[in-house]
Write a protein that holds these residues in place. Structure first.
Motif, PDB file in Angstrom:
ATOM      1  N   LYS A   1       0.831  -1.202   0.000  1.00  0.00           N
ATOM      2  CA  LYS A   1       0.000   0.000   0.000  1.00  0.00           C
ATOM      3  C   LYS A   1       0.870   1.258   0.000  1.00  0.00           C
ATOM      4  CE  LYS A   1      -4.215  -1.673   2.240  1.00  0.00           C
ATOM      5  NZ  LYS A   1      -4.899  -1.774   3.548  1.00  0.00           N
ATOM      6  N   ALA A   2       1.934   1.224   0.784  1.00  0.00           N
ATOM      7  CA  ALA A   2       2.826   2.391   0.844  1.00  0.00           C
ATOM      8  C   ALA A   2       3.454   2.637  -0.523  1.00  0.00           C
ATOM      9  CB  ALA A   2       3.900   2.178   1.910  1.00  0.00           C
ATOM     10  N   SER A   3       3.881   1.570  -1.186  1.00  0.00           N
ATOM     11  CA  SER A   3       4.497   1.712  -2.511  1.00  0.00           C
ATOM     12  C   SER A   3       3.491   2.244  -3.526  1.00  0.00           C
ATOM     13  CB  SER A   3       5.058   0.376  -2.993  1.00  0.00           C
ATOM     14  OG  SER A   3       6.126  -0.013  -2.164  1.00  0.00           O
ATOM     15  N   ALA A   4       2.263   1.759  -3.431  1.00  0.00           N
ATOM     16  CA  ALA A   4       1.218   2.232  -4.350  1.00  0.00           C
ATOM     17  C   ALA A   4       0.978   3.723  -4.130  1.00  0.00           C
ATOM     18  CB  ALA A   4      -0.075   1.438  -4.151  1.00  0.00           C
ATOM     19  N   TYR A   5       0.966   4.145  -2.872  1.00  0.00           N
ATOM     20  CA  TYR A   5       0.726   5.560  -2.570  1.00  0.00           C
ATOM     21  C   TYR A   5       1.812   6.442  -3.193  1.00  0.00           C
ATOM     22  CZ  TYR A   5      -0.033   9.929  -0.109  1.00  0.00           C
ATOM     23  OH  TYR A   5      -0.265  11.247   0.164  1.00  0.00           O
ATOM     24  N   MET A   6       3.064   5.969  -3.144  1.00  0.00           N
ATOM     25  CA  MET A   6       4.182   6.778  -3.637  1.00  0.00           C
ATOM     26  C   MET A   6       4.096   7.039  -5.143  1.00  0.00           C
ATOM     27  SD  MET A   6       5.704   7.528  -0.921  1.00  0.00           S
ATOM     28  CE  MET A   6       7.153   8.376  -1.573  1.00  0.00           C
ATOM     29  N   LYS A   7       3.291   6.263  -5.853  1.00  0.00           N
ATOM     30  CA  LYS A   7       3.180   6.470  -7.297  1.00  0.00           C
ATOM     31  C   LYS A   7       2.331   7.697  -7.632  1.00  0.00           C
ATOM     32  CE  LYS A   7       4.102   1.676  -8.483  1.00  0.00           C
ATOM     33  NZ  LYS A   7       5.556   2.012  -8.478  1.00  0.00           N
ATOM     34  N   LYS A   8       1.609   8.224  -6.627  1.00  0.00           N
ATOM     35  CA  LYS A   8       0.793   9.414  -6.885  1.00  0.00           C
ATOM     36  C   LYS A   8       1.684  10.621  -7.196  1.00  0.00           C
ATOM     37  CE  LYS A   8      -2.512  10.195  -3.940  1.00  0.00           C
ATOM     38  NZ  LYS A   8      -3.973  10.042  -3.813  1.00  0.00           N
ATOM     39  N   GLN A   9       1.103  11.570  -7.907  1.00  0.00           N
ATOM     40  CA  GLN A   9       1.861  12.763  -8.286  1.00  0.00           C
ATOM     41  C   GLN A   9       1.844  13.813  -7.168  1.00  0.00           C
ATOM     42  OE1 GLN A   9       0.485  15.061 -11.857  1.00  0.00           O
ATOM     43  NE2 GLN A   9       2.327  14.207 -12.739  1.00  0.00           N
ATOM     44  N   GLU A  10       0.800  13.759  -6.329  1.00  0.00           N
ATOM     45  CA  GLU A  10       0.691  14.715  -5.225  1.00  0.00           C
ATOM     46  C   GLU A  10       0.702  13.918  -3.928  1.00  0.00           C
ATOM     47  OE1 GLU A  10      -1.452  18.124  -5.761  1.00  0.00           O
ATOM     48  OE2 GLU A  10      -0.803  18.132  -7.858  1.00  0.00           O
ATOM     49  N   LEU A  11       1.655  14.215  -3.075  1.00  0.00           N
ATOM     50  CA  LEU A  11       1.858  13.405  -1.877  1.00  0.00           C
ATOM     51  C   LEU A  11       1.727  14.251  -0.617  1.00  0.00           C
ATOM     52  CD1 LEU A  11       5.053  11.521  -3.119  1.00  0.00           C
ATOM     53  CD2 LEU A  11       2.735  10.586  -2.985  1.00  0.00           C
ATOM     54  N   LEU A  12       1.244  13.612   0.441  1.00  0.00           N
ATOM     55  CA  LEU A  12       1.206  14.240   1.756  1.00  0.00           C
ATOM     56  C   LEU A  12       2.077  13.425   2.704  1.00  0.00           C
ATOM     57  CD1 LEU A  12       0.102  16.070   4.053  1.00  0.00           C
ATOM     58  CD2 LEU A  12      -1.799  14.446   4.260  1.00  0.00           C
ATOM     59  N   ILE A  13       3.059  14.089   3.288  1.00  0.00           N
ATOM     60  CA  ILE A  13       3.857  13.481   4.361  1.00  0.00           C
ATOM     61  C   ILE A  13       3.474  14.197   5.647  1.00  0.00           C
ATOM     62  CG2 ILE A  13       6.178  13.160   5.299  1.00  0.00           C
ATOM     63  CD1 ILE A  13       7.225  13.090   2.435  1.00  0.00           C
ATOM     64  N   ALA A  14       2.886  13.454   6.587  1.00  0.00           N
ATOM     65  CA  ALA A  14       2.422  14.062   7.834  1.00  0.00           C
ATOM     66  C   ALA A  14       3.199  13.474   9.000  1.00  0.00           C
ATOM     67  CB  ALA A  14       0.927  13.823   8.011  1.00  0.00           C
ATOM     68  N   VAL A  15       3.726  14.361   9.823  1.00  0.00           N
ATOM     69  CA  VAL A  15       4.488  13.938  10.996  1.00  0.00           C
ATOM     70  C   VAL A  15       3.853  14.579  12.227  1.00  0.00           C
ATOM     71  CG1 VAL A  15       6.711  14.111  12.186  1.00  0.00           C
ATOM     72  CG2 VAL A  15       6.643  13.683   9.725  1.00  0.00           C
TER      73      VAL A  15
END
Lengths: 417, 417
Positions: free
Chosen positions: B374-388
């Motif tokens: 799932k994480a790898s699939a998410y990274m293929k998106k063009q717009e990403l959110l990294i939340a910490v």
């Protein structure tokens, strides 16, 4: 080695040096299959009874379990008269692995303590590689008996190979010091290639000497050398969770004990130690991920040493400076930019910028002697000097870095796979 | 455009927006051949009499002559009742050009003052491009008469193109505010793609509105918006010598004068202005040199807003984080590294890391719900959110960045050629 098929850095030394054998220190390496296949990835180092041990570690607030464990053990100072050991694995950093991180450290260091008959409080450990993956410590524990059986005073070169990750060559450095009563020997190994912007110590570095010297003095000699070595390098401005430097002095040399760093022997030892530390630090930069150029950034004339360091690091960490160097473009305007962003006191009209012996800019303006052809020819060299004089005061600092190339991106775009 | 043959960023908006026409502002663009051939490279903007003008500029200690000149003119505040103008060139930054830099600014702004009949103290200028090369200002002066003759209220889109350097698309944003007595219109243009890590203002940004508002209030509205827009973006951690934002309010709207930012009209105007600033800032990131991913870094739970900013920028500037994103590798261990190096207060066991809705790490450990696929699939998106979430306090900050790709190195390895 770490990344299959990576060619050896063009900046690598011709060969791994012949390291002096340090009496009281033995090495063994093995292939435990922590992550890498077909190569050694665990090193055990045994240190004789009564050795002084010093250390320096990353200031990262997310430092790895083994770093926290080493710091606690050094602070406690238990069993100084007993033997000691260091166990290192590559392929997994055991960082951000929660309470299980410490469990892994305990399992590995406990097994070493038992196998070698040394106190657990004297078994130090390092792990380097992927962050956040559980460490399969049972694979390391499984090879400890073999490692203990194979310990060898001449095993430093193999150890330097076993601790590599994305490094393309093993790193070692040796020094001999003539002192009253005989010679002092120093030998060190290091690994490091990316995630290099040390903040205190850096990467993995193990240095051994047969000097007779108390732990407090040894720690002081180490601390004094950091600013001119591991804290003066950067590959990519990223600070590792796992940086660790351990320095052990076995006291087995014939030379008299060093009782002050201000004595002749203390000064000679410190100078040799610091030179060795600088050599290892520069080797890390020479193996910077994707590096094709080795760059010394020398800042003088700053209002303070701290300002000089800020300017030097702003230049050495600038992606635009580093890509221009990769492209052999004498884009000194980007040096101006980096000076400007550093936050250090600067005056445009007092700034001088040199590449090697070529003066590119002075007095707030392109130098009258500027020659684009000469500047371009200079940039084709593999070893470059960027010198900036701020014209303000006596502050000075030199740091070392490398260029930023396609190779860096190739190596890091899919590091975990 | 700036760099011949660069393809348009995959993150570009579908089209340049239809900007509202601002009464009292006119634009004209021309090809002066400052450096680029076959494209426009100079823009003249005329602003009507009585406009309020505010500005924000780079804090670089090596800022360009035009930046220093703008700051001096705004501080002096001469001729506020008179007309004003802005002249902008691309291709040469007129930075680190010594006393000749100011001579060039005087020549260009003097010629504009004469052509338009406005005071020299009300003619602002910007230059963007190579640092350290003398500006051939006579080429700009030579086209000013033509520019003055071609001024057009609808020329903002052409102006957005003329100010581009390595940008691959022109950047514009508009907003309409319903206020007492009628509508307020806002329109802005910007350029920026590399050397983006603003410290105060950034890049070149020109925003116009027909609001009636005093200069001091306008400046306050501008300052209040910087933290959530231009000071919350980074492409490469490098801060330009030329960053400038100029905001002009013509007072020609039918809407009543804004006499307080705390009034209904003041709040509505400020909200619209800040939204437009954020839009332009994000467009700069979307055109980050070599960018293929647009990344929002959202930090919450920090001990302070300042700590949240340090963590967010440590992540957004990390070459290792940015290359992992380029490689679509969900390497969240590098987020841990960046938190650790930021210098902000952090506690491993309270840290939560999310990519989009996926919880990757929590409580000092890889999340139980972690799923590599799932994480790898998410990274293929063009717009990403990294939340910490740091789990410590109420400090929060969001910044925007892009990935670090081979394209960045291609663009910057030989920028000057």
């Amino acid at each position: 080695m770490g990344k299959a098929g990576l060619p050896v850095s063009p900046l690598a030394p011709a060969a791994f040096p012949d390291l002096p054998v340090i009496e009281g220190v033995e090495f063994a390496s093995a292939a435990a299959g922590v992550k890498y296949q077909g190569r050694t990835d665990v090193t055990l180092i045994r240190i004789c009874e009564g050795a002084s041990i010093a250390g320096a570690f990353t200031k990262s607030s997310t430092r790895a379990a083994c770093v926290l464990d080493n710091q606690a053990k050094l602070a406690a100072g238990e069993g100084r008269d007993k033997g000691a050991a260091i166990i290192v694995n590559s392929g997994n950093a055991n960082a951000f692995t929660g309470a299980r991180g410490q469990e892994s450290v305990d399992a590995v260091t406990g097994a070493v303590a038992q196998a070698l008959g040394v106190p657990r409080g004297r078994v130090f450990s390092s792990s380097t590689g992927v962050i956040g993956e559980p460490l399969p410590h049972e694979r390391i524990v499984a090879v400890i008996a073999d490692l203990a059986a194979g310990l060898d005073a001449g095993g430093a070169a193999d150890a330097a190979r076993a601790i590599m990750t994305t490094d393309t060559f093993p790193k070692g450095s040796g020094a001999l010091v003539e002192a009253e009563g005989g010679q002092i020997r120093i030998a060190g190994i290091a690994k490091g290639s990316g995630m290099i912007a040390p903040d205190m110590a850096t990467m993995l570095v193990y240095i051994f000497t047969d000097a007779k010297i108390a732990p407090e003095l040894l720690q002081q000699a180490l601390d004094d050398g950091l600013g001119g070595s591991f804290n003066a390098i950067t590959v990519d401005s990223d600070t590792s969770t796992s940086d660790a430097l351990i320095l052990a002095a076995t006291g087995r040399a014939a030379a008299a004990e060093i009782t002050s760093l201000d004595s002749d022997a203390g000064r000679a030892f410190t100078q040799a130690l610091h030179g060795l530390m600088r050599d290892l630090a520069q080797q890390v930069v020479r193996d910077g991920e994707g590096a094709t150029k080795f760059v010394e950034v020398r800042v003088t004339g700053a209002a303070s040493d701290a300002d000089a360091h800020r300017v030097a690091m702003a230049i050495a960490n600038s992606p635009l400076v580093k890509t221009a160097i990769a492209g052999e473009d004498a884009n000194w305007g980007r040096i101006v930019m980096a000076v400007g962003k550093s936050g250090a006191e600067a005056d445009r009209d007092r700034l001088t910028i040199r590449f090697g012996d070529l003066v590119l800019a002075e007095k707030g303006w392109r130098s009258d002697s500027y020659d684009e052809d000469k500047a371009s020819a200079y940039m084709k060299k593999q070893e470059l000097l960027i010198a900036v004089d701020l014209g303000l005061g006596q502050g000075a600092r030199t740091v070392w870095t490398c260029d930023l190339t396609h190779g860096y991106i190739d190596i890091n775009a899919d590091y975990r796979s």
